[in-house]
Scaffold this active site. Structure first.
Site, PDB file in Angstrom:
ATOM      1  N   GLU A 118      10.685 -33.801  12.153  1.00  0.00           N
ATOM      2  CA  GLU A 118      10.019 -34.697  13.193  1.00  0.00           C
ATOM      3  C   GLU A 118      10.422 -36.100  12.782  1.00  0.00           C
ATOM      4  O   GLU A 118      10.213 -36.710  11.803  1.00  0.00           O
ATOM      5  CB  GLU A 118       8.679 -34.590  13.322  1.00  0.00           C
ATOM      6  CG  GLU A 118       8.217 -35.541  14.390  1.00  0.00           C
ATOM      7  CD  GLU A 118       6.467 -35.287  14.369  1.00  0.00           C
ATOM      8  OE1 GLU A 118       6.003 -34.442  15.235  1.00  0.00           O
ATOM      9  OE2 GLU A 118       5.922 -36.154  13.779  1.00  0.00           O
ATOM     10  N   TYR A 150       3.054 -41.363  18.015  1.00  0.00           N
ATOM     11  CA  TYR A 150       2.891 -41.663  16.591  1.00  0.00           C
ATOM     12  C   TYR A 150       2.196 -40.563  15.921  1.00  0.00           C
ATOM     13  O   TYR A 150       1.637 -39.737  16.382  1.00  0.00           O
ATOM     14  CB  TYR A 150       1.854 -42.796  16.572  1.00  0.00           C
ATOM     15  CG  TYR A 150       2.455 -44.126  17.027  1.00  0.00           C
ATOM     16  CD1 TYR A 150       3.214 -45.158  16.101  1.00  0.00           C
ATOM     17  CD2 TYR A 150       2.369 -44.496  18.273  1.00  0.00           C
ATOM     18  CE1 TYR A 150       3.655 -46.366  16.584  1.00  0.00           C
ATOM     19  CE2 TYR A 150       2.868 -45.774  18.741  1.00  0.00           C
ATOM     20  CZ  TYR A 150       3.710 -46.634  17.845  1.00  0.00           C
ATOM     21  OH  TYR A 150       4.148 -47.907  18.195  1.00  0.00           O
ATOM     22  N   SER A 151       2.926 -40.262  14.835  1.00  0.00           N
ATOM     23  CA  SER A 151       2.442 -38.885  14.092  1.00  0.00           C
ATOM     24  C   SER A 151       1.137 -39.371  13.284  1.00  0.00           C
ATOM     25  O   SER A 151       0.958 -40.582  12.966  1.00  0.00           O
ATOM     26  CB  SER A 151       3.144 -38.697  12.797  1.00  0.00           C
ATOM     27  OG  SER A 151       4.637 -38.391  13.329  1.00  0.00           O
ATOM     28  N   CYS A 166      10.264 -36.211   7.805  1.00  0.00           N
ATOM     29  CA  CYS A 166       9.636 -36.935   8.692  1.00  0.00           C
ATOM     30  C   CYS A 166      10.116 -38.438   8.541  1.00  0.00           C
ATOM     31  O   CYS A 166       9.820 -38.872   7.451  1.00  0.00           O
ATOM     32  CB  CYS A 166       8.037 -36.848   8.997  1.00  0.00           C
ATOM     33  SG  CYS A 166       7.248 -37.802  10.352  1.00  0.00           S
TER      34      CYS A 166
END
Length: 378
Positions: free
Chosen positions: A376, A156-157, A336
């Protein structure tokens, strides 16, 4: 630190009575939201997602700051600025770190398709990270595909700066959408196919333990130049790392970092109720108009110029001349979100490049070579 927060501050509500967790995070139990023993806003406990007022009462459970370009929040410990290289893989799947859930809050409105939660985790300062990195989470239970073995790590970012939402370097925040599956024939939810980790996180309670790994990732790290231009393109929870960037740029008082560049955020979501951290971003737009731009694409509410749904690639096309000029001047561009966002974006960028008489493949190769291109997706 607390004095710098305005009366509009929203904070995670502590529900429960885990005394050790309270001591570890600096929260006290009270009917009002408290920080550093001061009550800021009265918010009822026992909150339900279906309560319409929720979205507006603490829509972003972030700490909005009335900055006006001068009042920022003090952070500690400043030693977190000393490292020359980002921390990497301090904890691995075989030996994860056991952290504690501080709070879990729904941060979308009732008309949002699906549920997204802002989750604050207390790591006690033992799992430091930089903005743009990720944590791994190992949900409890056995791997259904490999009985007898633990569940696999989900990445998880991170949605906070290295100082966390409490500004003391002891917490991290994740932005998590609950993954559910609906049977296409019956239209009913099938619990057997729900996302194991996202549901574990969204169902967690303050004081619950969580196994984390990392931090990991270098591709999304902010460049050192505080005058750089950053073009950030996100869909849904992909906004997580950008929230961290923007808090560092506009919310926190870091003596060695004074942002003087341009940050431009494009956020694509379904509708207004799906917007994440919108109040926080709007406060930056108000207080730092020369350094921050914010454009939203609401696919279920807006139409593009062709009459179709409005996606982030349509916003990119709308501002393509500016974006390409900024890239030619050295701007960094970040993507992202779900990997499905990239084909449409790439197609749009290629078409715009050709209209400008440029070869997109050559341009993309140069952007990557110059380390201006950061992706990402998941």
């Amino acid at each position: 630190m607390a004095q710098a927060l305005s009366a509009q501050v929203s904070w995670s509500v502590r529900i429960g009575s885990d005394a050790s967790a309270n001591r570890a995070t600096g929260f006290k139990e009270c009917n009002n939201i408290c920080f550093n023993n001061k009550s800021w806003i009265s918010t009822p406990l026992g909150l339900k997602a279906k309560n319409v007022q929720l979205k507006y009462q603490f829509k972003v459970q972030s700490t909005s700051v009335q900055q006006a370009g001068k009042s920022k929040v003090s952070v500690t410990p400043l030693e977190l600025e000393n490292a020359k290289e980002p921390p990497l893989n301090l904890y691995k799947p075989k030996e994860p770190y056991t952290a504690t859930i501080v709070s879990v809050e729904r941060i979308v409105g009732p008309k949002a398709p699906g549920e997204t939660c802002h989750i604050v985790i207390d790591h006690g300062g033992n799992v430091p990270y930089w903005e743009g990195q990720s944590y791994g989470v190992i949900p409890p239970g056995e791997n259904p595909k490999k009985p007898g073995t633990p569940n696999t790590v989900r990445l998880y970012s991170i949605a906070s700066t290295r100082y966390g939402d409490s500004f003391d370097g002891k917490t991290t925040s994740l932005c998590v959408r609950r993954a559910v599956y609906y049977d296409p024939e019956t239209g009913k939810e099938d619990p057997s196919k729900k996302g194991i980790c996202s549901n574990f996180l969204c169902d967690s309670k303050p004081g619950d333990k969580i196994k984390i790994t990392g931090p990991s990732g270098k591709i999304m790290l902010l460049p050192e130049d505080p005058k750089a231009t950053h073009i950030m393109i996100a869909t849904g929870t992909g906004v997580a790392p950008f929230r961290g960037y923007l808090r560092r740029m506009f919310m926190e008082a870091v003596p060695t970092y004074h942002f003087g560049g341009l940050a431009w955020l494009f956020l694509g979501v379904a509708n207004t109720d799906s917007l994440l951290y919108d109040d926080e971003f709007n406060s930056y737009l108000r207080d730092y108009p020369d350094n921050f731009r914010y454009d939203k694409a609401l696919s279920r509410q807006e139409k593009n110029k062709s009459g179709g749904k409005m996606y982030v690639q349509d916003k990119i096309e709308e501002y393509s001349d500016e974006i390409f000029k900024l890239l030619d001047s050295g701007a960094h561009i970040y993507f992202c979100g779900l990997k499905g966002m990239m084909p449409g974006i790439q197609t749009t960028l290629k078409r715009v490049a050709e209209e400008r008489g440029e070869n997109w493949d050559d341009k993309l190769s140069q952007l990557k070579k110059n380390k201006q291109w950061h992706v990402e997706v998941y």
